[in-house]
Design a protein around this motif. Sequence first.
Motif, short mmCIF file in Angstrom:
data_model
loop_
_atom_site.label_atom_id
_atom_site.label_comp_id
_atom_site.label_asym_id
_atom_site.label_seq_id
_atom_site.Cartn_x
_atom_site.Cartn_y
_atom_site.Cartn_z
N GLY A 85 0.82 -1.21 0.00
CA GLY A 85 0.00 0.00 0.00
C GLY A 85 0.85 1.26 0.00
N GLN A 86 1.93 1.24 0.77
CA GLN A 86 2.82 2.40 0.82
C GLN A 86 3.50 2.63 -0.53
OE1 GLN A 86 4.93 0.95 4.24
NE2 GLN A 86 4.06 2.55 5.55
N ILE A 87 3.90 1.56 -1.18
CA ILE A 87 4.55 1.69 -2.50
C ILE A 87 3.55 2.24 -3.52
CG2 ILE A 87 5.56 0.40 -4.42
CD1 ILE A 87 6.89 -1.38 -2.22
N ALA A 88 2.31 1.75 -3.47
CA ALA A 88 1.27 2.29 -4.36
C ALA A 88 1.07 3.78 -4.09
CB ALA A 88 -0.04 1.53 -4.17
N GLY A 89 1.14 4.15 -2.81
CA GLY A 89 1.01 5.56 -2.44
C GLY A 89 2.17 6.39 -2.98
N VAL A 90 3.36 5.85 -2.93
CA VAL A 90 4.54 6.56 -3.46
C VAL A 90 4.39 6.77 -4.96
CG1 VAL A 90 7.02 6.34 -3.92
CG2 VAL A 90 6.12 5.80 -1.64
N ILE A 91 3.94 5.75 -5.67
CA ILE A 91 3.74 5.87 -7.12
C ILE A 91 2.73 6.97 -7.42
CG2 ILE A 91 2.82 4.68 -9.16
CD1 ILE A 91 4.06 2.09 -7.95
#
Length: 95
Positions: free
Chosen positions: A22-28
């Motif tokens: 979820g955090q990586i999706a948020g970064v993207i």
Amino acid sequence: MELDLAGAELKAVLNRLRRAQGQIAGVIRMIEEGRDCEEVVTQLAAASRALDRAGFAIIATGLQQCLTDMENGTRTGEDPDQMRARLEKLFLSLA
């Protein structure tokens, strides 16, 4: 070295990995939206910590299993020094 995660251990590792996902999706999303660099790096660092913690939990479980197997004599034929070296290499790969 086979890893057998069960019950609470498995749930904890999966939760950490889902959090990181979820955090990586948020970064993207943040990068696509042109968000502030400091915010992006802060989120990326949080994702990295979540992945590291999941990895350490997996290694700790594997280490515990190997020690238990050795004590019970179920891990015959494997040199304890080789097993220690493999576990150390895994641990250091996260450092």
